[in-house]
Design a protein around this motif. Structure first.
Motif, PDB file in Angstrom:
ATOM      1  N   GLU A  69      32.042  47.887 106.149  1.00 44.01           N
ATOM      2  CA  GLU A  69      32.726  48.024 104.857  1.00 44.01           C
ATOM      3  C   GLU A  69      33.820  49.085 104.927  1.00 44.01           C
ATOM      4  OE1 GLU A  69      29.574  48.895 102.193  1.00 44.01           O
ATOM      5  OE2 GLU A  69      28.842  46.818 102.082  1.00 44.01           O
ATOM      6  N   ALA A  70      33.550  50.199 105.631  1.00 43.91           N
ATOM      7  CA  ALA A  70      34.543  51.264 105.726  1.00 43.91           C
ATOM      8  C   ALA A  70      35.754  50.816 106.529  1.00 43.91           C
ATOM      9  CB  ALA A  70      33.913  52.501 106.361  1.00 43.91           C
ATOM     10  N   VAL A  71      35.540  50.069 107.602  1.00 43.26           N
ATOM     11  CA  VAL A  71      36.657  49.573 108.396  1.00 43.26           C
ATOM     12  C   VAL A  71      37.493  48.584 107.582  1.00 43.26           C
ATOM     13  CG1 VAL A  71      37.270  48.199 110.417  1.00 43.26           C
ATOM     14  CG2 VAL A  71      35.518  49.966 110.612  1.00 43.26           C
ATOM     15  N   SER A  72      36.831  47.726 106.828  1.00 41.09           N
ATOM     16  CA  SER A  72      37.555  46.745 106.009  1.00 41.09           C
ATOM     17  C   SER A  72      38.410  47.436 104.945  1.00 41.09           C
ATOM     18  CB  SER A  72      36.563  45.787 105.346  1.00 41.09           C
ATOM     19  OG  SER A  72      35.812  45.088 106.312  1.00 41.09           O
ATOM     20  N   ALA A  73      37.900  48.544 104.404  1.00 37.38           N
ATOM     21  CA  ALA A  73      38.614  49.252 103.348  1.00 37.38           C
ATOM     22  C   ALA A  73      39.553  50.335 103.874  1.00 37.38           C
ATOM     23  CB  ALA A  73      37.615  49.878 102.368  1.00 37.38           C
ATOM     24  N   ARG A  74      39.623  50.489 105.201  1.00 33.55           N
ATOM     25  CA  ARG A  74      40.431  51.540 105.807  1.00 33.55           C
ATOM     26  C   ARG A  74      40.021  52.905 105.275  1.00 33.55           C
ATOM     27  NH1 ARG A  74      45.135  50.496 108.078  1.00 33.55           N
ATOM     28  NH2 ARG A  74      44.773  52.610 108.845  1.00 33.55           N
ATOM     29  N   ASP A  75      38.720  53.096 105.076  1.00 32.26           N
ATOM     30  CA  ASP A  75      38.196  54.357 104.544  1.00 32.26           C
ATOM     31  C   ASP A  75      37.971  55.311 105.717  1.00 32.26           C
ATOM     32  OD1 ASP A  75      37.131  56.310 102.991  1.00 32.26           O
ATOM     33  OD2 ASP A  75      35.659  55.028 101.992  1.00 32.26           O
ATOM     34  N   LEU A  76      39.023  56.006 106.123  1.00 28.35           N
ATOM     35  CA  LEU A  76      39.005  56.817 107.331  1.00 28.35           C
ATOM     36  C   LEU A  76      37.957  57.934 107.300  1.00 28.35           C
ATOM     37  CD1 LEU A  76      40.248  57.305 110.098  1.00 28.35           C
ATOM     38  CD2 LEU A  76      41.996  58.714 108.997  1.00 28.35           C
ATOM     39  N   ALA A  93      34.875  69.438 109.209  1.00 26.26           N
ATOM     40  CA  ALA A  93      33.612  68.999 109.806  1.00 26.26           C
ATOM     41  C   ALA A  93      32.827  70.162 110.390  1.00 26.26           C
ATOM     42  CB  ALA A  93      33.884  67.951 110.881  1.00 26.26           C
ATOM     43  N   LEU A  94      33.541  71.180 110.896  1.00 27.03           N
ATOM     44  CA  LEU A  94      32.860  72.352 111.445  1.00 27.03           C
ATOM     45  C   LEU A  94      32.063  73.085 110.370  1.00 27.03           C
ATOM     46  CD1 LEU A  94      35.581  73.832 113.845  1.00 27.03           C
ATOM     47  CD2 LEU A  94      33.490  72.604 114.461  1.00 27.03           C
ATOM     48  N   HIS A  95      32.481  72.964 109.136  1.00 27.11           N
ATOM     49  CA  HIS A  95      31.772  73.595 108.015  1.00 27.11           C
ATOM     50  C   HIS A  95      30.866  72.611 107.280  1.00 27.11           C
ATOM     51  CE1 HIS A  95      35.360  76.147 108.691  1.00 27.11           C
ATOM     52  NE2 HIS A  95      34.569  77.139 108.314  1.00 27.11           N
ATOM     53  N   GLY A  96      30.649  71.450 107.847  1.00 31.08           N
ATOM     54  CA  GLY A  96      29.765  70.464 107.227  1.00 31.08           C
ATOM     55  C   GLY A  96      30.390  69.668 106.113  1.00 31.08           C
ATOM     56  N   ASP A  97      31.707  69.756 105.965  1.00 31.52           N
ATOM     57  CA  ASP A  97      32.405  69.020 104.916  1.00 31.52           C
ATOM     58  C   ASP A  97      33.084  67.808 105.544  1.00 31.52           C
ATOM     59  OD1 ASP A  97      33.753  68.104 102.720  1.00 31.52           O
ATOM     60  OD2 ASP A  97      35.241  69.717 102.697  1.00 31.52           O
ATOM     61  N   PHE A  98      32.566  66.604 105.269  1.00 30.80           N
ATOM     62  CA  PHE A  98      33.136  65.382 105.825  1.00 30.80           C
ATOM     63  C   PHE A  98      34.142  64.739 104.879  1.00 30.80           C
ATOM     64  CE2 PHE A  98      29.005  65.790 107.949  1.00 30.80           C
ATOM     65  CZ  PHE A  98      29.422  65.757 109.271  1.00 30.80           C
ATOM     66  N   LEU A 157      37.920  57.523 100.477  1.00 29.56           N
ATOM     67  CA  LEU A 157      39.239  57.181  99.959  1.00 29.56           C
ATOM     68  C   LEU A 157      39.202  56.063  98.923  1.00 29.56           C
ATOM     69  CD1 LEU A 157      41.452  57.257 103.188  1.00 29.56           C
ATOM     70  CD2 LEU A 157      41.129  59.051 101.479  1.00 29.56           C
ATOM     71  N   VAL A 158      38.111  55.305  98.907  1.00 32.93           N
ATOM     72  CA  VAL A 158      38.053  54.141  98.010  1.00 32.93           C
ATOM     73  C   VAL A 158      36.985  54.308  96.937  1.00 32.93           C
ATOM     74  CG1 VAL A 158      38.946  52.572  99.743  1.00 32.93           C
ATOM     75  CG2 VAL A 158      36.495  52.951  99.606  1.00 32.93           C
ATOM     76  N   GLY A 159      36.481  55.489  96.739  1.00 32.83           N
ATOM     77  CA  GLY A 159      35.474  55.699  95.714  1.00 32.83           C
ATOM     78  C   GLY A 159      35.233  57.182  95.516  1.00 32.83           C
ATOM     79  N   PRO A 160      34.782  57.578  94.331  1.00 29.30           N
ATOM     80  CA  PRO A 160      34.585  59.005  94.041  1.00 29.30           C
ATOM     81  C   PRO A 160      33.258  59.535  94.593  1.00 29.30           C
ATOM     82  CG  PRO A 160      34.015  57.717  92.108  1.00 29.30           C
ATOM     83  CD  PRO A 160      34.461  56.729  93.178  1.00 29.30           C
ATOM     84  N   ARG A 161      32.970  59.289  95.857  1.00 27.02           N
ATOM     85  CA  ARG A 161      31.726  59.741  96.464  1.00 27.02           C
ATOM     86  C   ARG A 161      32.019  60.553  97.707  1.00 27.02           C
ATOM     87  NH1 ARG A 161      27.593  55.119  97.660  1.00 27.02           N
ATOM     88  NH2 ARG A 161      26.283  56.951  98.008  1.00 27.02           N
ATOM     89  N   ALA A 162      31.161  61.546  97.952  1.00 27.89           N
ATOM     90  CA  ALA A 162      31.281  62.323  99.176  1.00 27.89           C
ATOM     91  C   ALA A 162      30.838  61.473 100.360  1.00 27.89           C
ATOM     92  CB  ALA A 162      30.431  63.589  99.079  1.00 27.89           C
ATOM     93  N   VAL A 163      31.503  61.679 101.492  1.00 24.43           N
ATOM     94  CA  VAL A 163      31.152  60.919 102.692  1.00 24.43           C
ATOM     95  C   VAL A 163      29.707  61.183 103.090  1.00 24.43           C
ATOM     96  CG1 VAL A 163      31.676  60.621 105.144  1.00 24.43           C
ATOM     97  CG2 VAL A 163      33.530  60.852 103.493  1.00 24.43           C
ATOM     98  N   ALA A 164      29.269  62.424 102.945  1.00 26.76           N
ATOM     99  CA  ALA A 164      27.893  62.766 103.305  1.00 26.76           C
ATOM    100  C   ALA A 164      26.886  61.979 102.470  1.00 26.76           C
ATOM    101  CB  ALA A 164      27.660  64.263 103.131  1.00 26.76           C
ATOM    102  N   ASP A 165      27.194  61.750 101.189  1.00 20.29           N
ATOM    103  CA  ASP A 165      26.290  60.977 100.329  1.00 20.29           C
ATOM    104  C   ASP A 165      26.249  59.513 100.758  1.00 20.29           C
ATOM    105  OD1 ASP A 165      25.791  63.260  98.884  1.00 20.29           O
ATOM    106  OD2 ASP A 165      27.294  62.820  97.343  1.00 20.29           O
ATOM    107  N   ILE A 166      27.407  58.965 101.127  1.00 17.08           N
ATOM    108  CA  ILE A 166      27.460  57.565 101.558  1.00 17.08           C
ATOM    109  C   ILE A 166      26.657  57.376 102.840  1.00 17.08           C
ATOM    110  CG2 ILE A 166      28.993  55.738 102.389  1.00 17.08           C
ATOM    111  CD1 ILE A 166      31.155  56.885 100.564  1.00 17.08           C
ATOM    112  N   ILE A 167      26.861  58.283 103.802  1.00 17.37           N
ATOM    113  CA  ILE A 167      26.126  58.178 105.075  1.00 17.37           C
ATOM    114  C   ILE A 167      24.639  58.429 104.853  1.00 17.37           C
ATOM    115  CG2 ILE A 167      25.860  59.205 107.371  1.00 17.37           C
ATOM    116  CD1 ILE A 167      28.840  59.735 107.384  1.00 17.37           C
ATOM    117  N   GLY A 168      24.313  59.373 104.000  1.00 15.03           N
ATOM    118  CA  GLY A 168      22.900  59.663 103.724  1.00 15.03           C
ATOM    119  C   GLY A 168      22.177  58.471 103.123  1.00 15.03           C
TER     120      GLY A 168
END
Length: 313
Positions: free
Chosen positions: A270-277, A72-77, A81-92
């Motif tokens: 959705e993330a809590v339901s899928a346990r997508d930490l 996270a310090l380098h901007g990498d979230f 865990l449940v899909g081939p997407r970067a966390v930053a893309d999902i949040i964006g």
């Protein structure tokens, strides 16, 4: 002021890290894990074990937390865990609708709250003051989900004036009518609390000696009210506005659920339901960072608006 800002920023960084750690360990305490979720309804123990190894879930919790913090310090979230997407893309993707709703609400909230509070404060105990006070108290006591269901039933289902949900809309900006009811519901409670704070602040400010002094100098009542009383009157409301912004940026989960808006709140559920930490942690960073920045800006604005009251603290 510089030392104050630096101190608050350092404190905010510590708060963000603590929030991330708390979210991580609370998620760890839940039964099951992402491997079980990915495996489906009829999981094979061998497949679950393989998934846990591939996802790194067999590593100690503190080691996974340390890796996440360093990334996270380098901007990498990380990756979902449940899909081939970067966390930053999902949040964006989810941030756009929430920011749009929050921005429109804040743009309307500030002038409406100030105007309503000043109108009620012009004659304390008068008819307008009683109507505004009782009306805002009644609306503030109504929960958002009840008001949301009510306005959908009346204005969308029965009258047919606005769409009941955002389902089928290509984009929120492409169909502005979809935004009317959510923004209306989002405005109800904040406008009640802010207008009451402005009203109380204006009544106190108009009784203050400095306002009486400028009136004795020949300043017109309108100028005394807007140029001298109002800045001090709205200082407490700025703090409440910061809390309102936190609430809005947080996604207003109930409102997004009622109107089927794909914002941060829906993504968090959705993330809590899928346990997508990783997604939960990424959202925690966004929300905690927003809280720190908004409250810092509010404190600085409050000091600038009412330096006399802050100097005495």
């Amino acid at each position: 002021m510089t030392r104050y800002v630096l101190r608050r920023v350092l404190l905010g960084v510590v708060q963000v890290v603590l929030v991330m750690a708390a979210v991580f360990f609370l998620t760890e305490a839940l039964p099951g894990d992402a491997a079980v979720t990915i495996a489906g309804d009829n999981p094979d123990p061998a497949i679950i074990a393989l998934l846990r190894e591939q996802l790194g879930l067999n590593e100690p919790a503190w080691q996974r937390l340390g890796g996440w913090l360093l990334g996270a310090l380098h901007g990498d979230f990380g990756q979902s865990l449940v899909g081939p997407r970067a966390v930053a893309d999902i949040i964006g993707a989810a941030l756009g609708p929430t920011l749009l709703l929050a921005g429109l609400t804040l743009v309307l909230l500030v002038p409406l709250s100030v105007a309503l509070g000043m109108l009620a404060a012009r004659r304390e105990g008068g008819r307008i003051d009683r109507v505004v006070t009782s009306g805002t108290l009644g609306l503030y006591s109504a929960p958002e989900f009840a008001m949301g269901v009510l306005v959908v039933t009346v204005f969308a289902v029965q009258l047919g004036w606005f769409p009941p949900t955002a389902v089928g809309s290509g984009s929120l900006l492409g169909d502005p009518a979809v935004l009317v009811l959510p923004v209306f519901v989002l405005l109800l409670r904040p406008i009640c609390s802010l207008s009451r704070l402005v009203r109380a602040g204006m009544i106190d400010a108009q009784r203050a000696e400095y306002v009486r002094h400028v009136r004795r100098l020949g300043i017109s009542p309108v100028r005394a009210r807007f140029a001298h009383a109002l800045p001090n009157a709205i200082a407490p409301a700025v703090q409440q506005l910061a809390r309102t912004a936190d609430w809005l940026i947080g996604g207003v989960i109930v409102i997004e659920a009622i109107f089927v808006i794909p914002g941060l709140g829906t993504t968090l559920v959705e993330a809590v339901s899928a346990r997508d930490l990783p997604v939960i942690q990424g959202l925690a960073v966004v929300l905690a960072g927003t809280t720190v920045l908004v409250n810092l800006a509010a404190d600085i604005a409050a000091r600038g608006l009412a330096p006399a009251s802050e100097a005495g603290r």
